[in-house]
Write a protein that holds these residues in place. Sequence first.
Motif, PDB file in Angstrom:
ATOM      1  N   THR A 169       0.792  -1.233   0.000  1.00 51.14           N
ATOM      2  CA  THR A 169       0.000   0.000   0.000  1.00 51.14           C
ATOM      3  C   THR A 169       0.823   1.282   0.000  1.00 51.14           C
ATOM      4  O   THR A 169       0.277   2.354  -0.265  1.00 51.14           O
ATOM      5  CB  THR A 169      -0.945   0.040   1.209  1.00 51.14           C
ATOM      6  N   SER A 170       2.113   1.205   0.290  1.00 53.96           N
ATOM      7  CA  SER A 170       2.916   2.437   0.305  1.00 53.96           C
ATOM      8  C   SER A 170       3.671   2.584  -1.014  1.00 53.96           C
ATOM      9  O   SER A 170       4.042   1.602  -1.656  1.00 53.96           O
ATOM     10  CB  SER A 170       3.904   2.421   1.473  1.00 53.96           C
ATOM     11  N   SER A 171       3.883   3.817  -1.401  1.00 51.91           N
ATOM     12  CA  SER A 171       4.624   4.066  -2.638  1.00 51.91           C
ATOM     13  C   SER A 171       6.116   3.876  -2.373  1.00 51.91           C
ATOM     14  O   SER A 171       6.570   3.887  -1.228  1.00 51.91           O
ATOM     15  CB  SER A 171       4.361   5.482  -3.140  1.00 51.91           C
ATOM     16  N   ARG A 172       6.863   3.732  -3.431  1.00 50.88           N
ATOM     17  CA  ARG A 172       8.303   3.509  -3.274  1.00 50.88           C
ATOM     18  C   ARG A 172       9.000   4.670  -2.589  1.00 50.88           C
ATOM     19  O   ARG A 172       9.959   4.484  -1.859  1.00 50.88           O
ATOM     20  CB  ARG A 172       8.954   3.275  -4.627  1.00 50.88           C
ATOM     21  N   LYS A 173       8.527   5.867  -2.812  1.00 47.79           N
ATOM     22  CA  LYS A 173       9.187   7.041  -2.241  1.00 47.79           C
ATOM     23  C   LYS A 173       8.859   7.242  -0.765  1.00 47.79           C
ATOM     24  O   LYS A 173       9.618   7.889  -0.049  1.00 47.79           O
ATOM     25  CB  LYS A 173       8.801   8.282  -3.035  1.00 47.79           C
ATOM     26  N   SER A 174       7.725   6.702  -0.321  1.00 51.14           N
ATOM     27  CA  SER A 174       7.335   6.923   1.070  1.00 51.14           C
ATOM     28  C   SER A 174       7.753   5.782   2.000  1.00 51.14           C
ATOM     29  O   SER A 174       7.498   5.829   3.197  1.00 51.14           O
ATOM     30  CB  SER A 174       5.826   7.123   1.171  1.00 51.14           C
ATOM     31  N   ARG A 175       8.389   4.753   1.478  1.00 53.74           N
ATOM     32  CA  ARG A 175       8.811   3.630   2.304  1.00 53.74           C
ATOM     33  C   ARG A 175      10.019   3.994   3.163  1.00 53.74           C
ATOM     34  O   ARG A 175      10.846   4.804   2.779  1.00 53.74           O
ATOM     35  CB  ARG A 175       9.168   2.432   1.434  1.00 53.74           C
ATOM     36  N   SER A 176      10.102   3.345   4.313  1.00 46.12           N
ATOM     37  CA  SER A 176      11.220   3.562   5.228  1.00 46.12           C
ATOM     38  C   SER A 176      11.986   2.248   5.386  1.00 46.12           C
ATOM     39  O   SER A 176      11.410   1.236   5.806  1.00 46.12           O
ATOM     40  CB  SER A 176      10.698   4.033   6.583  1.00 46.12           C
ATOM     41  N   LEU A 177      13.266   2.282   5.074  1.00 42.17           N
ATOM     42  CA  LEU A 177      14.084   1.078   5.189  1.00 42.17           C
ATOM     43  C   LEU A 177      14.166   0.615   6.641  1.00 42.17           C
ATOM     44  O   LEU A 177      14.102  -0.583   6.919  1.00 42.17           O
ATOM     45  CB  LEU A 177      15.486   1.328   4.629  1.00 42.17           C
ATOM     46  N   ALA A 178      14.274   1.554   7.568  1.00 43.85           N
ATOM     47  CA  ALA A 178      14.368   1.198   8.983  1.00 43.85           C
ATOM     48  C   ALA A 178      13.099   0.471   9.440  1.00 43.85           C
ATOM     49  O   ALA A 178      13.171  -0.548  10.147  1.00 43.85           O
ATOM     50  CB  ALA A 178      14.597   2.441   9.827  1.00 43.85           C
ATOM     51  N   LYS A 179      11.941   0.980   9.031  1.00 44.31           N
ATOM     52  CA  LYS A 179      10.679   0.327   9.417  1.00 44.31           C
ATOM     53  C   LYS A 179      10.589  -1.066   8.818  1.00 44.31           C
ATOM     54  O   LYS A 179      10.145  -2.009   9.484  1.00 44.31           O
ATOM     55  CB  LYS A 179       9.493   1.174   8.973  1.00 44.31           C
ATOM     56  N   GLU A 180      11.012  -1.220   7.580  1.00 47.28           N
ATOM     57  CA  GLU A 180      10.981  -2.533   6.937  1.00 47.28           C
ATOM     58  C   GLU A 180      11.906  -3.516   7.653  1.00 47.28           C
ATOM     59  O   GLU A 180      11.533  -4.667   7.889  1.00 47.28           O
ATOM     60  CB  GLU A 180      11.387  -2.408   5.472  1.00 47.28           C
ATOM     61  N   LEU A 181      13.109  -3.065   8.009  1.00 45.83           N
ATOM     62  CA  LEU A 181      14.061  -3.945   8.677  1.00 45.83           C
ATOM     63  C   LEU A 181      13.585  -4.345  10.073  1.00 45.83           C
ATOM     64  O   LEU A 181      13.701  -5.502  10.466  1.00 45.83           O
ATOM     65  CB  LEU A 181      15.436  -3.285   8.760  1.00 45.83           C
ATOM     66  N   VAL A 182      13.051  -3.388  10.812  1.00 47.84           N
ATOM     67  CA  VAL A 182      12.564  -3.683  12.164  1.00 47.84           C
ATOM     68  C   VAL A 182      11.369  -4.632  12.101  1.00 47.84           C
ATOM     69  O   VAL A 182      11.311  -5.623  12.852  1.00 47.84           O
ATOM     70  CB  VAL A 182      12.216  -2.385  12.920  1.00 47.84           C
ATOM     71  N   THR A 183      10.430  -4.362  11.208  1.00 54.09           N
ATOM     72  CA  THR A 183       9.255  -5.221  11.080  1.00 54.09           C
ATOM     73  C   THR A 183       9.659  -6.631  10.655  1.00 54.09           C
ATOM     74  O   THR A 183       9.167  -7.621  11.207  1.00 54.09           O
ATOM     75  CB  THR A 183       8.256  -4.636  10.076  1.00 54.09           C
ATOM     76  N   GLY A 184      10.557  -6.731   9.701  1.00 56.84           N
ATOM     77  CA  GLY A 184      11.028  -8.038   9.254  1.00 56.84           C
ATOM     78  C   GLY A 184      11.775  -8.793  10.338  1.00 56.84           C
ATOM     79  O   GLY A 184      11.599 -10.004  10.502  1.00 56.84           O
ATOM     80  N   ALA A 185      12.587  -8.082  11.118  1.00 58.21           N
ATOM     81  CA  ALA A 185      13.343  -8.727  12.194  1.00 58.21           C
ATOM     82  C   ALA A 185      12.415  -9.227  13.301  1.00 58.21           C
ATOM     83  O   ALA A 185      12.577 -10.345  13.803  1.00 58.21           O
ATOM     84  CB  ALA A 185      14.371  -7.761  12.763  1.00 58.21           C
ATOM     85  N   VAL A 186      11.434  -8.417  13.677  1.00 54.29           N
ATOM     86  CA  VAL A 186      10.490  -8.830  14.727  1.00 54.29           C
ATOM     87  C   VAL A 186       9.690 -10.044  14.265  1.00 54.29           C
ATOM     88  O   VAL A 186       9.524 -11.017  15.015  1.00 54.29           O
ATOM     89  CB  VAL A 186       9.571  -7.653  15.119  1.00 54.29           C
ATOM     90  N   ALA A 187       9.202  -9.999  13.028  1.00 54.21           N
ATOM     91  CA  ALA A 187       8.439 -11.142  12.502  1.00 54.21           C
ATOM     92  C   ALA A 187       9.311 -12.393  12.457  1.00 54.21           C
ATOM     93  O   ALA A 187       8.863 -13.486  12.816  1.00 54.21           O
ATOM     94  CB  ALA A 187       7.894 -10.810  11.121  1.00 54.21           C
ATOM     95  N   SER A 188      10.554 -12.226  12.053  1.00 54.59           N
ATOM     96  CA  SER A 188      11.466 -13.358  11.950  1.00 54.59           C
ATOM     97  C   SER A 188      11.737 -13.989  13.314  1.00 54.59           C
ATOM     98  O   SER A 188      11.755 -15.217  13.449  1.00 54.59           O
ATOM     99  CB  SER A 188      12.778 -12.894  11.313  1.00 54.59           C
ATOM    100  N   VAL A 189      11.935 -13.165  14.323  1.00 55.65           N
ATOM    101  CA  VAL A 189      12.200 -13.683  15.667  1.00 55.65           C
ATOM    102  C   VAL A 189      10.995 -14.457  16.193  1.00 55.65           C
ATOM    103  O   VAL A 189      11.134 -15.576  16.704  1.00 55.65           O
ATOM    104  CB  VAL A 189      12.586 -12.528  16.625  1.00 55.65           C
ATOM    105  N   PHE A 190       9.802 -13.887  16.050  1.00 52.71           N
ATOM    106  CA  PHE A 190       8.615 -14.570  16.566  1.00 52.71           C
ATOM    107  C   PHE A 190       8.309 -15.837  15.780  1.00 52.71           C
ATOM    108  O   PHE A 190       7.933 -16.859  16.364  1.00 52.71           O
ATOM    109  CB  PHE A 190       7.407 -13.629  16.584  1.00 52.71           C
ATOM    110  N   LEU A 191       8.477 -15.818  14.459  1.00 48.06           N
ATOM    111  CA  LEU A 191       8.247 -17.032  13.675  1.00 48.06           C
ATOM    112  C   LEU A 191       9.298 -18.094  13.983  1.00 48.06           C
ATOM    113  O   LEU A 191       8.989 -19.286  14.021  1.00 48.06           O
ATOM    114  CB  LEU A 191       8.233 -16.705  12.183  1.00 48.06           C
ATOM    115  N   GLY A 192      10.523 -17.665  14.215  1.00 51.86           N
ATOM    116  CA  GLY A 192      11.584 -18.614  14.555  1.00 51.86           C
ATOM    117  C   GLY A 192      11.354 -19.294  15.886  1.00 51.86           C
ATOM    118  O   GLY A 192      11.427 -20.529  16.009  1.00 51.86           O
ATOM    119  N   PHE A 193      11.069 -18.502  16.924  1.00 54.38           N
ATOM    120  CA  PHE A 193      10.817 -19.097  18.236  1.00 54.38           C
ATOM    121  C   PHE A 193       9.503 -19.871  18.248  1.00 54.38           C
ATOM    122  O   PHE A 193       9.393 -20.902  18.927  1.00 54.38           O
ATOM    123  CB  PHE A 193      10.830 -18.032  19.331  1.00 54.38           C
ATOM    124  N   GLY A 194       8.507 -19.407  17.503  1.00 56.11           N
ATOM    125  CA  GLY A 194       7.264 -20.158  17.399  1.00 56.11           C
ATOM    126  C   GLY A 194       7.489 -21.510  16.762  1.00 56.11           C
ATOM    127  O   GLY A 194       6.936 -22.525  17.215  1.00 56.11           O
TER     128      GLY A 194
END
Length: 79
Positions: A42-67
């Motif tokens: 839903t976000s355009s390429r110019k409005s994306r934040s790399l930091a938000k993407e990395l944090v969201t991906g890392a949190v999801a990865s940790v929870f999926l890994g431990f799950g």
Amino acid sequence: MAQSAAKAISSPVPDVWYPTLAVFMLAFGLVITASFFIYEATSSRKSRSLAKELVTGAVASVFLGFGSLFLLLASGVYV
């Protein structure tokens, strides 16, 4: 020199909690993953934040890994 008796290794988490932890961690990880995909779609390429993407991906990865770990432990596959 006296030898001490070997002490059994025990889990810091009780065995009865494994299924509950697996369900909740996998559910939370899937919700975070879904929010990541929705953010990407839903976000355009110019409005994306790399930091938000990395944090969201890392949190999801940790929870999926431990799950996944607790799911394996709950099903009897001791890793």
